[in-house]
Write a protein that holds these residues in place. Sequence first.
Motif, PDB file in Angstrom:
ATOM      1  N   MET A   1       0.843  -1.176   0.000  1.00  0.00           N
ATOM      2  CA  MET A   1       0.000   0.000   0.000  1.00  0.00           C
ATOM      3  C   MET A   1       0.892   1.245   0.000  1.00  0.00           C
ATOM      4  O   MET A   1       1.847   1.346   0.752  1.00  0.00           O
ATOM      5  CB  MET A   1      -0.905  -0.012   1.231  1.00  0.00           C
ATOM      6  CG  MET A   1      -1.825   1.148   1.315  1.00  0.00           C
ATOM      7  SD  MET A   1      -2.895   0.970   2.760  1.00  0.00           S
ATOM      8  CE  MET A   1      -4.012   2.253   2.425  1.00  0.00           C
ATOM      9  N   SER A   2       0.561   2.172  -0.840  1.00  0.00           N
ATOM     10  CA  SER A   2       1.346   3.394  -0.967  1.00  0.00           C
ATOM     11  C   SER A   2       0.703   4.527  -0.164  1.00  0.00           C
ATOM     12  O   SER A   2      -0.504   4.726  -0.228  1.00  0.00           O
ATOM     13  CB  SER A   2       1.430   3.784  -2.440  1.00  0.00           C
ATOM     14  OG  SER A   2       2.113   4.987  -2.583  1.00  0.00           O
ATOM     15  N   HIS A   3       1.512   5.230   0.570  1.00  0.00           N
ATOM     16  CA  HIS A   3       1.045   6.371   1.361  1.00  0.00           C
ATOM     17  C   HIS A   3       1.662   7.633   0.774  1.00  0.00           C
ATOM     18  O   HIS A   3       2.791   7.617   0.298  1.00  0.00           O
ATOM     19  CB  HIS A   3       1.436   6.217   2.831  1.00  0.00           C
ATOM     20  CG  HIS A   3       0.810   5.027   3.459  1.00  0.00           C
ATOM     21  ND1 HIS A   3      -0.463   5.038   3.955  1.00  0.00           N
ATOM     22  CD2 HIS A   3       1.277   3.776   3.662  1.00  0.00           C
ATOM     23  CE1 HIS A   3      -0.751   3.857   4.446  1.00  0.00           C
ATOM     24  NE2 HIS A   3       0.292   3.066   4.271  1.00  0.00           N
ATOM     25  N   SER A   4       0.920   8.719   0.814  1.00  0.00           N
ATOM     26  CA  SER A   4       1.431   9.956   0.237  1.00  0.00           C
ATOM     27  C   SER A   4       1.740  10.978   1.326  1.00  0.00           C
ATOM     28  O   SER A   4       1.162  10.956   2.408  1.00  0.00           O
ATOM     29  CB  SER A   4       0.424  10.541  -0.753  1.00  0.00           C
ATOM     30  OG  SER A   4      -0.769  10.866  -0.095  1.00  0.00           O
ATOM     31  N   ILE A   5       2.655  11.853   0.990  1.00  0.00           N
ATOM     32  CA  ILE A   5       3.017  12.966   1.853  1.00  0.00           C
ATOM     33  C   ILE A   5       2.134  14.139   1.442  1.00  0.00           C
ATOM     34  O   ILE A   5       2.062  14.486   0.269  1.00  0.00           O
ATOM     35  CB  ILE A   5       4.502  13.330   1.684  1.00  0.00           C
ATOM     36  CG1 ILE A   5       5.385  12.144   2.042  1.00  0.00           C
ATOM     37  CG2 ILE A   5       4.846  14.549   2.533  1.00  0.00           C
ATOM     38  CD1 ILE A   5       6.832  12.340   1.695  1.00  0.00           C
ATOM     39  N   ARG A   6       1.459  14.729   2.427  1.00  0.00           N
ATOM     40  CA  ARG A   6       0.572  15.856   2.148  1.00  0.00           C
ATOM     41  C   ARG A   6       1.141  17.099   2.816  1.00  0.00           C
ATOM     42  O   ARG A   6       1.380  17.127   4.023  1.00  0.00           O
ATOM     43  CB  ARG A   6      -0.825  15.566   2.701  1.00  0.00           C
ATOM     44  CG  ARG A   6      -1.845  16.621   2.338  1.00  0.00           C
ATOM     45  CD  ARG A   6      -3.240  16.198   2.740  1.00  0.00           C
ATOM     46  NE  ARG A   6      -3.266  15.678   4.099  1.00  0.00           N
ATOM     47  CZ  ARG A   6      -3.890  16.265   5.110  1.00  0.00           C
ATOM     48  NH1 ARG A   6      -4.570  17.357   4.933  1.00  0.00           N
ATOM     49  NH2 ARG A   6      -3.856  15.730   6.310  1.00  0.00           N
ATOM     50  N   GLU A   7       1.390  18.135   2.029  1.00  0.00           N
ATOM     51  CA  GLU A   7       1.935  19.386   2.555  1.00  0.00           C
ATOM     52  C   GLU A   7       0.837  20.136   3.300  1.00  0.00           C
ATOM     53  O   GLU A   7      -0.264  20.318   2.800  1.00  0.00           O
ATOM     54  CB  GLU A   7       2.465  20.242   1.413  1.00  0.00           C
ATOM     55  CG  GLU A   7       3.250  21.439   1.889  1.00  0.00           C
ATOM     56  CD  GLU A   7       3.931  22.166   0.757  1.00  0.00           C
ATOM     57  OE1 GLU A   7       3.903  23.397   0.778  1.00  0.00           O
ATOM     58  OE2 GLU A   7       4.492  21.497  -0.128  1.00  0.00           O
ATOM     59  N   ILE A   8       1.151  20.557   4.547  1.00  0.00           N
ATOM     60  CA  ILE A   8       0.173  21.301   5.339  1.00  0.00           C
ATOM     61  C   ILE A   8       0.597  22.750   5.568  1.00  0.00           C
ATOM     62  O   ILE A   8      -0.222  23.569   5.965  1.00  0.00           O
ATOM     63  CB  ILE A   8      -0.137  20.598   6.683  1.00  0.00           C
ATOM     64  CG1 ILE A   8       1.114  20.347   7.493  1.00  0.00           C
ATOM     65  CG2 ILE A   8      -0.880  19.303   6.421  1.00  0.00           C
ATOM     66  CD1 ILE A   8       0.870  19.735   8.861  1.00  0.00           C
ATOM     67  N   SER A   9       1.863  23.052   5.343  1.00  0.00           N
ATOM     68  CA  SER A   9       2.358  24.427   5.397  1.00  0.00           C
ATOM     69  C   SER A   9       3.677  24.471   4.629  1.00  0.00           C
ATOM     70  O   SER A   9       4.119  23.465   4.086  1.00  0.00           O
ATOM     71  CB  SER A   9       2.554  24.905   6.841  1.00  0.00           C
ATOM     72  OG  SER A   9       3.668  24.274   7.432  1.00  0.00           O
ATOM     73  N   ARG A  10       4.275  25.635   4.617  1.00  0.00           N
ATOM     74  CA  ARG A  10       5.524  25.809   3.863  1.00  0.00           C
ATOM     75  C   ARG A  10       6.629  24.852   4.314  1.00  0.00           C
ATOM     76  O   ARG A  10       7.403  24.360   3.490  1.00  0.00           O
ATOM     77  CB  ARG A  10       5.987  27.253   4.022  1.00  0.00           C
ATOM     78  CG  ARG A  10       7.210  27.581   3.250  1.00  0.00           C
ATOM     79  CD  ARG A  10       7.532  29.048   3.353  1.00  0.00           C
ATOM     80  NE  ARG A  10       8.803  29.303   2.692  1.00  0.00           N
ATOM     81  CZ  ARG A  10       9.569  30.309   2.962  1.00  0.00           C
ATOM     82  NH1 ARG A  10       9.206  31.189   3.860  1.00  0.00           N
ATOM     83  NH2 ARG A  10      10.702  30.467   2.334  1.00  0.00           N
ATOM     84  N   HIS A  11       6.708  24.575   5.598  1.00  0.00           N
ATOM     85  CA  HIS A  11       7.785  23.735   6.130  1.00  0.00           C
ATOM     86  C   HIS A  11       7.300  22.433   6.751  1.00  0.00           C
ATOM     87  O   HIS A  11       8.111  21.680   7.284  1.00  0.00           O
ATOM     88  CB  HIS A  11       8.597  24.510   7.179  1.00  0.00           C
ATOM     89  CG  HIS A  11       9.377  25.645   6.612  1.00  0.00           C
ATOM     90  ND1 HIS A  11      10.489  25.471   5.825  1.00  0.00           N
ATOM     91  CD2 HIS A  11       9.207  26.982   6.687  1.00  0.00           C
ATOM     92  CE1 HIS A  11      10.965  26.642   5.453  1.00  0.00           C
ATOM     93  NE2 HIS A  11      10.196  27.584   5.965  1.00  0.00           N
ATOM     94  N   SER A  12       6.011  22.142   6.701  1.00  0.00           N
ATOM     95  CA  SER A  12       5.490  20.948   7.360  1.00  0.00           C
ATOM     96  C   SER A  12       4.648  20.106   6.418  1.00  0.00           C
ATOM     97  O   SER A  12       3.911  20.626   5.588  1.00  0.00           O
ATOM     98  CB  SER A  12       4.644  21.332   8.569  1.00  0.00           C
ATOM     99  OG  SER A  12       5.420  21.996   9.532  1.00  0.00           O
ATOM    100  N   ILE A  14       2.440  16.079   6.407  1.00  0.00           N
ATOM    101  CA  ILE A  14       1.912  15.004   7.226  1.00  0.00           C
ATOM    102  C   ILE A  14       2.048  13.703   6.448  1.00  0.00           C
ATOM    103  O   ILE A  14       1.825  13.666   5.232  1.00  0.00           O
ATOM    104  CB  ILE A  14       0.452  15.284   7.646  1.00  0.00           C
ATOM    105  CG1 ILE A  14      -0.002  14.306   8.704  1.00  0.00           C
ATOM    106  CG2 ILE A  14      -0.480  15.296   6.458  1.00  0.00           C
ATOM    107  CD1 ILE A  14      -1.247  14.731   9.441  1.00  0.00           C
ATOM    108  N   TYR A  15       2.486  12.661   7.145  1.00  0.00           N
ATOM    109  CA  TYR A  15       2.671  11.347   6.540  1.00  0.00           C
ATOM    110  C   TYR A  15       2.276  10.299   7.566  1.00  0.00           C
ATOM    111  O   TYR A  15       2.879  10.235   8.639  1.00  0.00           O
ATOM    112  CB  TYR A  15       4.125  11.166   6.102  1.00  0.00           C
ATOM    113  CG  TYR A  15       4.422   9.833   5.478  1.00  0.00           C
ATOM    114  CD1 TYR A  15       3.991   9.551   4.179  1.00  0.00           C
ATOM    115  CD2 TYR A  15       5.131   8.856   6.153  1.00  0.00           C
ATOM    116  CE1 TYR A  15       4.263   8.324   3.590  1.00  0.00           C
ATOM    117  CE2 TYR A  15       5.412   7.636   5.579  1.00  0.00           C
ATOM    118  CZ  TYR A  15       4.975   7.366   4.291  1.00  0.00           C
ATOM    119  OH  TYR A  15       5.240   6.152   3.711  1.00  0.00           O
ATOM    120  N   ARG A  16       1.244   9.534   7.273  1.00  0.00           N
ATOM    121  CA  ARG A  16       0.751   8.465   8.144  1.00  0.00           C
ATOM    122  C   ARG A  16       0.474   8.961   9.565  1.00  0.00           C
ATOM    123  O   ARG A  16       0.715   8.263  10.532  1.00  0.00           O
ATOM    124  CB  ARG A  16       1.722   7.297   8.165  1.00  0.00           C
ATOM    125  CG  ARG A  16       1.895   6.653   6.811  1.00  0.00           C
ATOM    126  CD  ARG A  16       2.777   5.447   6.853  1.00  0.00           C
ATOM    127  NE  ARG A  16       1.939   4.270   7.016  1.00  0.00           N
ATOM    128  CZ  ARG A  16       2.367   3.034   6.884  1.00  0.00           C
ATOM    129  NH1 ARG A  16       3.630   2.798   6.592  1.00  0.00           N
ATOM    130  NH2 ARG A  16       1.551   2.029   7.055  1.00  0.00           N
TER     131      ARG A  16
END
Length: 67
Positions: A1-12, A14-16
């Motif tokens: 299963m592939s998980h994606s990295i989601r950008e929540i701000s310029r420097h942060s 969220i992943y899993r």
Amino acid sequence: MSHSIREISRHSSIYRGFIITRRPKTVIRKITRYEITLGEQSFGLFDAQAQATGYIDELHNQKGKAA
């Protein structure tokens, strides 16, 4: 299963469920570092985002084995 990295701000990102914070390079710190946190708990600094996501995947694998 592939998980994606989601950008929540310029420097942060969220992943899993973990927050990966990018610490940009400075005059003193010559490389960009990535810090992993979950709530108030820090899991350390990594030299590459791929290392950080790999560590998170490893934590999830250990959790699955313990259950």
